[in-house]
Design a protein around this motif. Sequence first.
Motif, PDB file in Angstrom:
ATOM      1  N   HIS A 121      -0.794  -5.383  13.317  1.00  0.00           N
ATOM      2  CA  HIS A 121      -1.311  -5.697  11.986  1.00  0.00           C
ATOM      3  C   HIS A 121      -0.296  -5.163  10.996  1.00  0.00           C
ATOM      4  O   HIS A 121       0.424  -4.216  11.278  1.00  0.00           O
ATOM      5  CB  HIS A 121      -2.663  -5.024  11.730  1.00  0.00           C
ATOM      6  CG  HIS A 121      -3.808  -5.739  12.345  1.00  0.00           C
ATOM      7  ND1 HIS A 121      -4.145  -5.597  13.657  1.00  0.00           N
ATOM      8  CD2 HIS A 121      -4.700  -6.611  11.815  1.00  0.00           C
ATOM      9  CE1 HIS A 121      -5.192  -6.360  13.924  1.00  0.00           C
ATOM     10  NE2 HIS A 121      -5.547  -6.991  12.826  1.00  0.00           N
ATOM     11  N   SER A 122      -0.274  -5.747   9.829  1.00  0.00           N
ATOM     12  CA  SER A 122       0.582  -5.213   8.778  1.00  0.00           C
ATOM     13  C   SER A 122      -0.303  -4.518   7.750  1.00  0.00           C
ATOM     14  O   SER A 122      -1.320  -5.058   7.324  1.00  0.00           O
ATOM     15  CB  SER A 122       1.400  -6.331   8.136  1.00  0.00           C
ATOM     16  OG  SER A 122       0.561  -7.339   7.616  1.00  0.00           O
ATOM     17  N   ARG A 123       0.092  -3.293   7.417  1.00  0.00           N
ATOM     18  CA  ARG A 123      -0.684  -2.498   6.459  1.00  0.00           C
ATOM     19  C   ARG A 123       0.238  -1.963   5.376  1.00  0.00           C
ATOM     20  O   ARG A 123       1.343  -1.502   5.659  1.00  0.00           O
ATOM     21  CB  ARG A 123      -1.340  -1.306   7.150  1.00  0.00           C
ATOM     22  CG  ARG A 123      -2.450  -1.662   8.088  1.00  0.00           C
ATOM     23  CD  ARG A 123      -3.130  -0.387   8.620  1.00  0.00           C
ATOM     24  NE  ARG A 123      -4.205  -0.735   9.497  1.00  0.00           N
ATOM     25  CZ  ARG A 123      -4.111  -0.750  10.824  1.00  0.00           C
ATOM     26  NH1 ARG A 123      -2.982  -0.433  11.412  1.00  0.00           N
ATOM     27  NH2 ARG A 123      -5.151  -1.085  11.553  1.00  0.00           N
ATOM     28  N   ALA A 124      -0.257  -1.989   4.140  1.00  0.00           N
ATOM     29  CA  ALA A 124       0.461  -1.422   2.999  1.00  0.00           C
ATOM     30  C   ALA A 124      -0.391  -0.306   2.403  1.00  0.00           C
ATOM     31  O   ALA A 124      -1.613  -0.444   2.287  1.00  0.00           O
ATOM     32  CB  ALA A 124       0.721  -2.493   1.951  1.00  0.00           C
ATOM     33  N   PHE A 125       0.277   0.780   2.030  1.00  0.00           N
ATOM     34  CA  PHE A 125      -0.406   1.921   1.431  1.00  0.00           C
ATOM     35  C   PHE A 125       0.262   2.254   0.097  1.00  0.00           C
ATOM     36  O   PHE A 125       1.450   2.587   0.060  1.00  0.00           O
ATOM     37  CB  PHE A 125      -0.330   3.150   2.344  1.00  0.00           C
ATOM     38  CG  PHE A 125      -0.986   2.949   3.678  1.00  0.00           C
ATOM     39  CD1 PHE A 125      -2.327   3.262   3.866  1.00  0.00           C
ATOM     40  CD2 PHE A 125      -0.270   2.443   4.753  1.00  0.00           C
ATOM     41  CE1 PHE A 125      -2.932   3.075   5.097  1.00  0.00           C
ATOM     42  CE2 PHE A 125      -0.864   2.250   5.989  1.00  0.00           C
ATOM     43  CZ  PHE A 125      -2.201   2.563   6.167  1.00  0.00           C
ATOM     44  N   GLU A 126      -0.486   2.156  -0.979  1.00  0.00           N
ATOM     45  CA  GLU A 126      -0.015   2.561  -2.307  1.00  0.00           C
ATOM     46  C   GLU A 126      -0.636   3.914  -2.602  1.00  0.00           C
ATOM     47  O   GLU A 126      -1.863   4.063  -2.581  1.00  0.00           O
ATOM     48  CB  GLU A 126      -0.431   1.532  -3.367  1.00  0.00           C
ATOM     49  CG  GLU A 126      -0.009   1.882  -4.760  1.00  0.00           C
ATOM     50  CD  GLU A 126       1.495   1.981  -4.928  1.00  0.00           C
ATOM     51  OE1 GLU A 126       1.931   2.759  -5.800  1.00  0.00           O
ATOM     52  OE2 GLU A 126       2.251   1.291  -4.200  1.00  0.00           O
ATOM     53  N   ILE A 127       0.202   4.900  -2.845  1.00  0.00           N
ATOM     54  CA  ILE A 127      -0.270   6.269  -3.057  1.00  0.00           C
ATOM     55  C   ILE A 127      -0.227   6.579  -4.541  1.00  0.00           C
ATOM     56  O   ILE A 127       0.813   6.484  -5.181  1.00  0.00           O
ATOM     57  CB  ILE A 127       0.597   7.272  -2.258  1.00  0.00           C
ATOM     58  CG1 ILE A 127       0.533   6.929  -0.768  1.00  0.00           C
ATOM     59  CG2 ILE A 127       0.136   8.701  -2.531  1.00  0.00           C
ATOM     60  CD1 ILE A 127       1.549   7.659   0.087  1.00  0.00           C
ATOM     61  N   LYS A 128      -1.384   6.937  -5.072  1.00  0.00           N
ATOM     62  CA  LYS A 128      -1.496   7.311  -6.485  1.00  0.00           C
ATOM     63  C   LYS A 128      -1.857   8.797  -6.570  1.00  0.00           C
ATOM     64  O   LYS A 128      -2.709   9.272  -5.835  1.00  0.00           O
ATOM     65  CB  LYS A 128      -2.572   6.478  -7.197  1.00  0.00           C
ATOM     66  CG  LYS A 128      -2.266   4.996  -7.249  1.00  0.00           C
ATOM     67  CD  LYS A 128      -1.032   4.735  -8.070  1.00  0.00           C
ATOM     68  CE  LYS A 128      -0.769   3.250  -8.221  1.00  0.00           C
ATOM     69  NZ  LYS A 128       0.510   2.991  -8.890  1.00  0.00           N
ATOM     70  N   THR A 129      -1.195   9.486  -7.485  1.00  0.00           N
ATOM     71  CA  THR A 129      -1.496  10.901  -7.696  1.00  0.00           C
ATOM     72  C   THR A 129      -2.265  11.042  -9.002  1.00  0.00           C
ATOM     73  O   THR A 129      -2.467  10.075  -9.737  1.00  0.00           O
ATOM     74  CB  THR A 129      -0.201  11.740  -7.780  1.00  0.00           C
ATOM     75  OG1 THR A 129       0.494  11.392  -8.984  1.00  0.00           O
ATOM     76  CG2 THR A 129       0.693  11.490  -6.568  1.00  0.00           C
TER      77      THR A 129
END
Length: 176
Positions: free
Chosen positions: A35-43
């Motif tokens: 599977h392809s997964r994207a993670f956007e990390i917000k602080t």
Amino acid sequence: INQMLIDMYAHPETVIFNEFRMQKSIVDLVMFNGHSRAFEIKTEYDTTRRLSGQLVDYTRVFQQCYVVIPKHMQETYEREIPPYIGIILLIDNNGCLTLKEARPAVENKNIDVCMMMKCLRTKEYENIVIEEFGVVVMCTGTFCQTYERIILQFFQMNYFVIRLTVFWTCNKYIME
């Protein structure tokens, strides 16, 4: 945070990219493992200003998209994040950080193959073409337009999305 996400979602065959560039956006972390997964990390220092545009880009290429946010900002971000995007909470318990999936990502079945192709590096693109067609036709340093049109028609076939994800997963075409 990246290592915690890797521990949660990766297995030994997972191919991982930090700072994966696509269009006008850069995904903080992506994983390919069937599977392809994207993670956007917000602080806590980030705003939601660019988030909607980033998520539009990410959902064009990835099957599952997540936004990682500090727990105390959950209410703010939940209003901005579409229901098909997963939410992972970053919980700070006296300096001990943990992650908790607050909402799972809904699998995206509408992958934009042209956008996916734009994410490939030249060597990856050439290797896929060689694998599928046996040869790369070059015309003064670029693909011939007719040849490229044929290749694009092939890439737009639905099963190619699955194949490309598998290629990335197997690390077969990743050229560092």
